[in-house]
Design an enzyme around this catalytic site. Structure first.
Site, short mmCIF file in Angstrom:
data_model
loop_
_atom_site.label_atom_id
_atom_site.label_comp_id
_atom_site.label_asym_id
_atom_site.label_seq_id
_atom_site.Cartn_x
_atom_site.Cartn_y
_atom_site.Cartn_z
N ARG A 150 0.75 -1.27 0.31
CA ARG A 150 -0.06 -0.25 0.26
C ARG A 150 0.94 1.05 0.09
O ARG A 150 1.86 1.27 0.40
CB ARG A 150 -1.35 -0.16 0.90
CG ARG A 150 -2.17 -1.23 0.87
CD ARG A 150 -2.88 -1.09 2.22
NE ARG A 150 -3.53 -0.16 2.13
CZ ARG A 150 -4.44 0.10 3.09
NH1 ARG A 150 -4.58 -0.60 4.22
NH2 ARG A 150 -5.65 1.12 3.01
N GLN A 197 -6.77 9.77 6.99
CA GLN A 197 -5.00 9.23 7.29
C GLN A 197 -4.38 9.50 7.14
O GLN A 197 -3.35 10.06 8.25
CB GLN A 197 -4.31 7.53 6.59
CG GLN A 197 -6.20 6.33 6.84
CD GLN A 197 -5.37 4.64 6.39
OE1 GLN A 197 -4.74 5.28 5.51
NE2 GLN A 197 -5.94 4.14 6.55
N ASP A 347 -15.26 2.49 3.39
CA ASP A 347 -15.18 1.01 3.57
C ASP A 347 -16.39 0.11 3.54
O ASP A 347 -15.94 -1.07 3.70
CB ASP A 347 -14.75 0.97 4.62
CG ASP A 347 -12.72 1.76 5.32
OD1 ASP A 347 -11.77 1.76 4.26
OD2 ASP A 347 -13.06 1.51 6.58
N LYS A 374 -6.51 -0.09 -0.88
CA LYS A 374 -7.33 -0.77 0.51
C LYS A 374 -6.47 -1.78 0.25
O LYS A 374 -5.33 -1.74 0.29
CB LYS A 374 -8.70 -0.96 0.34
CG LYS A 374 -9.98 0.90 -0.09
CD LYS A 374 -9.02 2.32 1.47
CE LYS A 374 -9.71 2.68 1.15
NZ LYS A 374 -9.37 3.50 2.48
N ARG A 378 -9.75 -3.05 -3.85
CA ARG A 378 -11.08 -3.89 -3.40
C ARG A 378 -11.72 -3.87 -5.06
O ARG A 378 -13.07 -4.82 -5.54
CB ARG A 378 -11.94 -2.58 -2.72
CG ARG A 378 -11.35 -3.18 -1.62
CD ARG A 378 -11.94 -2.54 0.07
NE ARG A 378 -11.69 -3.61 1.00
CZ ARG A 378 -11.28 -3.38 2.17
NH1 ARG A 378 -12.10 -1.38 2.45
NH2 ARG A 378 -10.98 -3.31 3.16
N ARG A 422 -12.59 -7.55 4.54
CA ARG A 422 -14.14 -6.47 4.12
C ARG A 422 -14.81 -7.49 2.30
O ARG A 422 -15.55 -7.59 2.36
CB ARG A 422 -13.19 -5.62 4.32
CG ARG A 422 -13.64 -4.62 5.15
CD ARG A 422 -14.04 -2.88 4.81
NE ARG A 422 -13.55 -1.89 6.30
CZ ARG A 422 -13.66 -1.70 7.22
NH1 ARG A 422 -14.57 -2.98 7.85
NH2 ARG A 422 -12.84 -1.35 8.18
C1 S3P Z 1 -9.44 5.40 8.54
C2 S3P Z 1 -9.40 6.03 7.00
C3 S3P Z 1 -10.01 5.17 5.90
C4 S3P Z 1 -10.09 4.13 6.02
C5 S3P Z 1 -9.98 3.37 7.14
C6 S3P Z 1 -9.57 4.36 8.47
C7 S3P Z 1 -8.76 5.89 9.68
O1 S3P Z 1 -8.72 5.70 4.85
O2 S3P Z 1 -10.81 2.87 4.53
O3 S3P Z 1 -10.36 1.87 6.95
O4 S3P Z 1 -8.83 5.93 11.11
O5 S3P Z 1 -8.52 6.71 9.54
P1 S3P Z 1 -8.08 6.76 3.99
O6 S3P Z 1 -8.25 7.78 5.08
O7 S3P Z 1 -6.63 6.80 3.04
O8 S3P Z 1 -9.47 6.61 3.41
#
Ligand code: S3P
Length: 467
Positions: A150, A197, A347, A374, A378, A422
């Site tokens: 990733r 994130q 998600d 992801k 996906r 998932r």
């Molecule tokens: C998350 C942000 C999402 C999500 C992940 C949890 C988080 O990712 O897909 O399961 O807790 O900040 P992205 O920010 O890369 O979209």
């Protein structure tokens, strides 16, 4: 320091004793879901929210004093964060069902003695990179085969602006060496992708940086970092900026411990909710689910598809809205998912695609390119799996078009899950509403976010078994 063992509330589908509990190092665990012969019925609770659980441990580790967390998700992803926080000097213990975190204060993280292995957890890897970037230490971070594929360049880029240095495999992948800045400088950063994130990694780097760190997000994404940091006593100001938000954090606060009650994860509740919607005659209630509007796009889609969904017992707990979600078996029709809704259900696309496969007509998903990076690609994984199960699907670069007949999909296939929890749960749910059973090649990864999934579904009347 040794990790306390972390029993889960649901033990039925965990690895037999002696096998690796995290899935990524242990043997594959194929599972099969049989077509439901009776309606699904019952009231359940799902495990704690993954996003909030990671943050509870991390912010607790930076507070001065003891943070107590109730309802923490005890899945492999969050246990990896607990181990990393211990390795960075915090005391993290599970006592009588609660998690106690004794923090080291902002700026107080210690250099870890060994590599930090984040397993399958992208959120943990990205957020911890933010923490490490502004502590004067060197750390090595890795993950499992899925996480090592990733992209990490998305956090490297803003974090190097604080003064940190990253050495990444191929410039973008784990394993990474992170050399934190001795004297970090504040950063103002506009996110190129809608990613909570990346936003959180920048804000966490800003925590141990003097002055004001600013993140502008063109589309609003889940805001748990902002609201939880405010609860811990940090100064975080959030303003509207166009269709998105501008978030400003004042660095080097003293974080004060708080008591956290983690709500049920709406992303986990999505699986029994869709299972109820697609199995005729079902009546399922899911208690105390988090209902933050930046997380609930799937439920809006299901209602537009014609699902009977009702929410009761709405209240606010620890700053987050929660409620009981009631879902009845329903006749679904295809919809066009508004692209602006994507961040609020990022998600949930695997399970939405399953609902679409059981609906009548075309469901069109676009603007969801992020799904390709992801835990697996996906879009590719869902399209291939649905096709194998006899569903008409057209893959798009940024989504897919699923065409259902309104009758049970054929099923009768074995699905490749690509180390993605998932994808695994979505296809088991598909099997409940198909004409023939659906097998998945490996259910071990389900433990990363939803320990006890198969047992909980069996409690509702689903037939999910070891294949
Ligand atoms: C998350 C942000 C999402 C999500 C992940 C949890 C988080 O990712 O897909 O399961 O807790 O900040 P992205 O920010 O890369 O979209």
């Amino acid at each position: 320091m040794t990790a306390p063992s972390a029993p889960t509330p649901f033990a039925t589908d965990r690895a037999p004793a002696g096998e690796a509990p995290t899935g990524h190092d242990g043997p594959a665990r194929p599972l099969v879901a049989h077509p439901a012969t009776t309606a699904l019925a019952g009231t359940i609770a799902v495990p704690g929210d993954k996003s909030i659980s990671h943050r509870a441990l991390m912010f607790g580790a930076l507070a001065v004093g003891e943070t107590v967390v109730e309802g923490l998700l005890e899945g492999a992803d969050v246990l990896a964060t607990a181990a990393a926080m211990r390795a960075l000097g915090a005391r993290v213990e599970r006592r009588a069902g609660r998690w106690h975190v004794n923090g080291v204060g902002v700026g107080g993280l210690a250099e870890p003695e060994d590599v930090l292995d984040m397993g399958n957890a992208g959120t943990a890897a990205r957020l911890i990179a933010g923490l490490l970037a502004t502590h004067p230490l060197t750390a090595f971070v890795t993950g499992d085969a899925s996480l090592r594929k990733r992209p990490m360049g998305r956090v490297r880029e803003p974090l190097e602006r604080f003064g940190a240095r990253f050495v990444l495999r191929h410039g973008d992948r784990l394993p990474a060496a992170i050399i934190g800045a001795e004297n970090s400088v504040p950063v103002s950063y506009t996110l190129p992708v809608a990613s909570a994130q990346v936003k959180s990694a920048v804000l966490l780097a800003g925590l141990n940086t003097p002055g004001e760190t600013v993140v502008v997000e063109p589309k609003a994404t889940r805001d748990h970092t902002e609201t939880m940091l405010q609860a811990f006593g940090a100064e975080v100001r959030v303003e509207k900026a166009g269709k998105g938000r501008r978030i400003a954090l004042t660095g080097q606060p003293e974080l004060k411990p708080v008591a956290i009650a983690v709500p049920g994860d709406p992303s986990s509740a999505a699986f029994p909710a869709v299972a109820a919607a697609i199995c005729r005659g079902s009546q399922v209630a899911i208690r105390r689910v988090g209902l933050n509007s930046l997380r609930t796009g799937l439920y809006d889609c299901l209602q537009e598809m014609g699902a009977h969904i009702e929410i009761t017992d709405r209240r606010t707990e620890g700053g987050e809205p929660v409620g009981t979600i009631h879902v009845q078996g329903s006749r679904l029709k295809g919809i066009q998912v508004p692209p602006e809704r994507v961040p609020a259900m990022i998600d949930e696309f695997p399970i939405l695609a399953v609902a679409a496969a059981c609906a009548e007509g075309e469901t069109r998903i676009t603007g969801a390119m992020e799904l390709r990076v992801k835990e697996s690609d996906r879009i590719g994984a869902m399209a291939a799996g649905l096709r194998a199960a006899g569903v008409a699907v057209k893959e798009l670069p940024d989504g897919m078009i699923v065409t259902g007949t309104g009758r049970p999909p054929p099923g009768g296939a074995t699905i490749a899950t690509h180390l993605d929890h998932r994808i695994a749960m979505a296809f088991l749910v598909l099997g409940l509403a198909s004409a023939a059973p659906v097998t998945i090649d490996d259910g071990a990864m389900i433990d990363t976010s939803f320990p006890g999934f198969a047992g909980l579904m069996r409690g509702l009347g689903a037939r999910i078994e070891v294949a």
